[in-house]
Design a protein around this motif. Sequence first.
Motif, mmCIF file in Angstrom:
data_model
loop_
_atom_site.group_PDB
_atom_site.id
_atom_site.type_symbol
_atom_site.label_atom_id
_atom_site.label_comp_id
_atom_site.label_asym_id
_atom_site.label_seq_id
_atom_site.Cartn_x
_atom_site.Cartn_y
_atom_site.Cartn_z
ATOM 1 N N GLN A 165 32.714 25.035 50.061
ATOM 2 C CA GLN A 165 32.708 25.675 48.650
ATOM 3 C C GLN A 165 33.894 26.527 48.730
ATOM 4 O OE1 GLN A 165 30.721 25.177 46.067
ATOM 5 N NE2 GLN A 165 29.114 24.087 46.903
ATOM 6 N N VAL A 166 34.404 26.701 47.527
ATOM 7 C CA VAL A 166 35.652 27.543 47.163
ATOM 8 C C VAL A 166 35.143 28.374 45.907
ATOM 9 C CG1 VAL A 166 37.811 27.888 46.269
ATOM 10 C CG2 VAL A 166 37.284 26.103 48.180
ATOM 11 N N GLN A 167 35.313 29.840 46.141
ATOM 12 C CA GLN A 167 35.206 30.590 45.145
ATOM 13 C C GLN A 167 36.335 31.453 44.626
ATOM 14 O OE1 GLN A 167 33.036 31.200 47.859
ATOM 15 N NE2 GLN A 167 31.977 29.573 47.026
ATOM 16 N N LEU A 168 36.965 31.514 43.477
ATOM 17 C CA LEU A 168 37.821 32.472 43.144
ATOM 18 C C LEU A 168 37.206 33.644 42.058
ATOM 19 C CD1 LEU A 168 40.504 29.855 41.906
ATOM 20 C CD2 LEU A 168 40.346 30.954 44.138
ATOM 21 N N VAL A 169 37.362 34.374 42.750
ATOM 22 C CA VAL A 169 36.812 35.549 41.833
ATOM 23 C C VAL A 169 38.026 36.639 41.197
ATOM 24 C CG1 VAL A 169 35.366 37.661 41.895
ATOM 25 C CG2 VAL A 169 34.901 35.729 43.408
ATOM 26 N N GLU A 170 37.686 36.640 40.024
ATOM 27 C CA GLU A 170 38.985 37.334 39.385
ATOM 28 C C GLU A 170 38.575 38.746 38.946
ATOM 29 O OE1 GLU A 170 40.658 33.563 36.696
ATOM 30 O OE2 GLU A 170 40.529 35.443 35.723
ATOM 31 N N SER A 171 39.332 39.798 38.698
ATOM 32 C CA SER A 171 39.109 41.113 38.427
ATOM 33 C C SER A 171 40.289 41.820 37.789
ATOM 34 C CB SER A 171 38.453 42.029 39.702
ATOM 35 O OG SER A 171 39.917 42.068 40.656
ATOM 36 N N GLY A 172 39.674 42.863 36.887
ATOM 37 C CA GLY A 172 40.780 43.415 36.207
ATOM 38 C C GLY A 172 40.703 43.010 34.739
ATOM 39 N N GLY A 173 41.802 43.375 34.018
ATOM 40 C CA GLY A 173 41.726 43.042 32.432
ATOM 41 C C GLY A 173 41.232 43.801 31.769
ATOM 42 N N GLY A 174 40.791 43.858 30.670
ATOM 43 C CA GLY A 174 40.086 44.820 29.528
ATOM 44 C C GLY A 174 40.995 44.841 28.316
ATOM 45 N N LEU A 175 41.022 46.288 27.805
ATOM 46 C CA LEU A 175 41.451 46.593 26.639
ATOM 47 C C LEU A 175 42.719 47.307 26.836
ATOM 48 C CD1 LEU A 175 41.671 46.543 23.205
ATOM 49 C CD2 LEU A 175 39.910 48.334 23.591
ATOM 50 N N VAL A 176 43.790 47.487 26.252
ATOM 51 C CA VAL A 176 44.986 48.381 26.311
ATOM 52 C C VAL A 176 45.931 48.184 24.899
ATOM 53 C CG1 VAL A 176 46.407 46.167 27.326
ATOM 54 C CG2 VAL A 176 46.801 48.754 27.687
ATOM 55 N N GLN A 177 46.472 49.212 24.861
ATOM 56 C CA GLN A 177 47.267 49.448 23.540
ATOM 57 C C GLN A 177 48.619 48.467 24.019
ATOM 58 O OE1 GLN A 177 47.592 53.483 22.824
ATOM 59 N NE2 GLN A 177 45.666 53.532 21.622
ATOM 60 N N PRO A 178 49.347 48.304 22.757
ATOM 61 C CA PRO A 178 50.549 47.834 22.935
ATOM 62 C C PRO A 178 51.498 48.767 23.394
ATOM 63 C CG PRO A 178 49.656 47.391 20.700
ATOM 64 C CD PRO A 178 48.734 48.171 21.273
ATOM 65 N N GLY A 179 52.311 48.100 24.602
ATOM 66 C CA GLY A 179 53.227 48.775 25.090
ATOM 67 C C GLY A 179 52.525 49.211 26.682
ATOM 68 N N GLY A 180 51.281 49.102 26.699
ATOM 69 C CA GLY A 180 50.585 49.430 27.825
ATOM 70 C C GLY A 180 50.466 48.423 29.053
#
Length: 121
Positions: A1-16
């Motif tokens: 079994q292989v797992q790929l766990v992503e983290s991060g992302g979210g909401l940001v203002q333009p230019g951020g």
Amino acid sequence: QVQLVESGGGLVQPGGSLSVSCAASGSIFNIYAMGWYRQAPGKQRELVARITTGGSPGYADSVKGRFTISRDYAKNTVYLQMNSLKPEDTAVYYCNVDLQTSRWDRSRDYWGQGTQVTVSS
């Protein structure tokens, strides 16, 4: 079994800025290329950035000069640093890893679950 766990992302203002990461774990014999794709509502999934086994990066024209892909070989992790974000960067971002689970198997692509990046004021 292989797992790929992503983290991060979210909401940001333009230019951020935002960063996302993706860690591969499980039955891994060798990892080859790693990359990030994204899919906006109503659009096809598209390649954002990819980094080869040797560490050479490649980028979509739309993100060149703004995004940076990197990888940590010891941690089986790929990162995407996103700067100067624009509303059109809004999408679900998916990591993609080409890996081999044993020396007897061919490598194949694995996908993360996706993480939402929203650029909005």
